[in-house]
Structure formats: C-alpha cells, structure tokens
Design a protein around this motif. Structure first.
Motif: not given
Length: 336
Positions: A185-211
């Motif tokens: 959230e802080r990075a977004g306030e600073m104008g930075l793009k946000r990406v995240a590794h999710a759903g490689e070994e972690g479950p689909p719920e991690y993908v939903q959390e990232a979104l």
C-alpha cells in the motif's frame, strides 16, 4: 535450426520476469569469486551445474543465495547486468523489466547502492550498446517480515526515481501476499508499480490475495490460477498479465513435463500470458529457449507465439506510445 526456432529467434519480445541474480552463470560465479577472493563450495563449473538438480523452490533458493555471495562490488552488478542484456538482445529482446533482491545483499553487509548503482549503470550501458531498454523492479523477500520490507523501501528512497516498481519473491508457501499488504500500500502511494509472485507453488488463494490486498499491476507466475474457474474468468476479464516461466516450472517440478504446461489452456481461456526465463542460469535456458521448448512440447502455432510476444509489450511498464511502437515491430515481423 528448425523453422519454428528461426521464427522465435527474430521475433521482437519483452522479458518481464527475470531475476538478475538468477542470470549468474557458473563461469561468472568463479570469475567474481576469484576477483573478490570469496570462497565457494564448488571446485569446478561442472560441479556447479551438477548441483542444479532441484526438487522444489527451496532447493533452488539455497544455491541461489549462496551464489549471490560472490557479488560484492558495483562492477560485479554492472557486469552481471551487461552479460544478461547481451544474451537477451541475441534472443530478440527489445525491452526487459528485471528484478533484483536488495535484501539478499544488504543482509550480508553491502550498502543498498552497491547493487542498485551497479545494475543501473549496466542497464544504461546495455541500452547504449544494444538498444535494449529496461526498467528495474525492487523485490521484497517474502520469507522475511514486513518490517524488513519497510526498511528496504526506506533505504531505496534515493533511487526511486530510477526504480519502476516493487515485487514479492522467494519462498512462497507459508508466506501469503497478505503478509505484505501495508508495505505494498505504501509503495503504491509512492507511485510505484506493484507485482508479486503468486500461484507458483502457493494456492489460488494467494493469487486472489495478490489481486485484492496488494492491488498488483502484474502477476508473476500464476499457474495455479487454473484450479479456480472464477479466478480464471476474473484474470481474463481484467486483462491481468501473467509472467509465466516454463523452464523454471519444469526445473522446480511445478510441472512434471512441458507437455502438461498450462499455457495452451491459458491462451484458450483468454488469459494475458507472457513467456519469460525467471532464473536462466539455473533453469537451463534464456527467453528463446522457453519459447521454443514450450512450443515444441505443446504445439504452439506461429500465431500464438506472435500473440505471446505482443502480450509481453502490452504487459510492460512502457508508455502507451512505446508499447504501440514495439507492438508494430512484432506485427511487421509476423507479416514477413
């Protein structure tokens, strides 16, 4: 060279999922170890390559962090970056958005600027020499806590005009995206793009959390999204770019054989997929190897390969004008 490989070789493309520390080839590991007088637990290049037999993500990370220890100076990071961009340019890469893990280096006593300044100078040199544009993404290590991520974000502030975004990588299972909600959230306030590794070994719920919690602009991996029908539909509707890494998935046993890789089904379902090399020195191939070996395994057509290349520019953090120019290059190449 097969017709398909020849087509891929000339296809203009962007790479959006590349860990620069993961481009450290065994020969470079020995070179940097010698010049920095660092001991490494291998006696030959062949011994290093033999160690690259992973059964899961953690097996890989253990060697990855040991290898990074040879990187000690700005010159090391500069040379590492230039070496990657030379390989990428040879593969038709016109633009790359590369990850680096500052905590891997600051936790062993290097100032933040050693890695950042070295990489940025290497990126500048590569653009001048090769014409490959690039952006730098700072990744937080998810096996560490959020306070450490905040410390890293604060340390990065003098460089944030030259860093396009933040990411989240390292050991996925047991470290959900929600653990890093506040720092993203802080990075977004600073104008930075946000990406995240999710759903490689972690479950689909991690993908939903990232979104939903990290509000990402791009999804790294995302393979296990295919286990959730509503998630597939959501990703397609939102045109969320997925930076998929086939040879990484094979090497880390995420898929047991490339012929079972989900990319064809992802394309069929309208997902905005891209192909990338992840940690190419460790996983046995740079970006064209990922295109060609996957295409041969699952029967991708030229039209699908072209779409993957178009997706790579559309999913980048280039300006709209820069994206349009690069996509025009792809379309012109496809017509030849």
């Amino acid at each position: 060279m097969t017709d398909l490989a020849a087509y891929v070789a000339g296809l203009p493309k962007a790479e959006l999922h590349l860990h620069i520390e993961g481009s450290l080839e065994p020969e470079q590991m020995f070179e940097f170890a010698r010049r920095n007088r660092v001991a490494i637990p291998f006696d030959s290049v062949e011994a290093v390559r033999a160690a690259y037999d992973f059964s899961n993500l953690q097996d890989f990370l253990d060697i990855y962090y040991a290898g990074a220890d040879v990187l000690r100076t700005e010159a090391d990071f500069h040379d590492l970056a230039v070496a990657y961009f030379r390989r990428a340019a040879a593969d038709g890469v016109r633009h790359a958005e590369i990850f680096f893990d500052p905590q891997t280096h600051t936790d062993r006593g290097l100032p933040f600027g050693v890695a950042a300044d070295g990489l940025l100078s290497g990126m500048k040199a590569a653009e001048a020499e090769l014409g490959v544009t690039s952006r730098l993404i700072l990744c937080f290590l998810r096996h560490l806590d959020e306070d450490a991520a905040f410390d890293t974000l604060r340390a990065a502030e003098p460089w944030l005009d030259r860093i396009v975004g933040v990411g989240l990588d390292s050991s996925e299972v047991g470290h959900p995206p929600s653990k890093f909600r506040r720092v993203f959230e802080r990075a977004g306030e600073m104008g930075l793009k946000r990406v995240a590794h999710a759903g490689e070994e972690g479950p689909p719920e991690y993908v939903q959390e990232a979104l939903d919690l990290l509000h990402i602009d791009r999804m790294d991996h995302g393979n296990r999204s295919m286990e959730d029908e509503r998630l597939i539909e959501r990703l397609a509707d939102e045109r969320m770019t997925l930076t998929v890494c086939p040879l990484s998935n094979l090497k880390l046993c995420v898929v047991k054989d490339l012929k079972y890789h989900p990319v064809p089904e992802m394309l069929r379902r309208g997902l905005h997929v891209t192909l990338n090399s992840d940690d190419p020195a460790y996983f046995g191939g740079y970006v064209n190897d990922n295109y060609v070996r996957l295409a041969e395994a699952v029967g991708l057509t030229r039209e699908q390969l072209t779409q993957l290349a178009r997706n790579s520019f559309e999913g980048s953090f280039l300006s709209d004008g820069e994206k349009a120019a690069r996509i025009s290059e792809v379309d012109a190449y496809a017509r030849t």
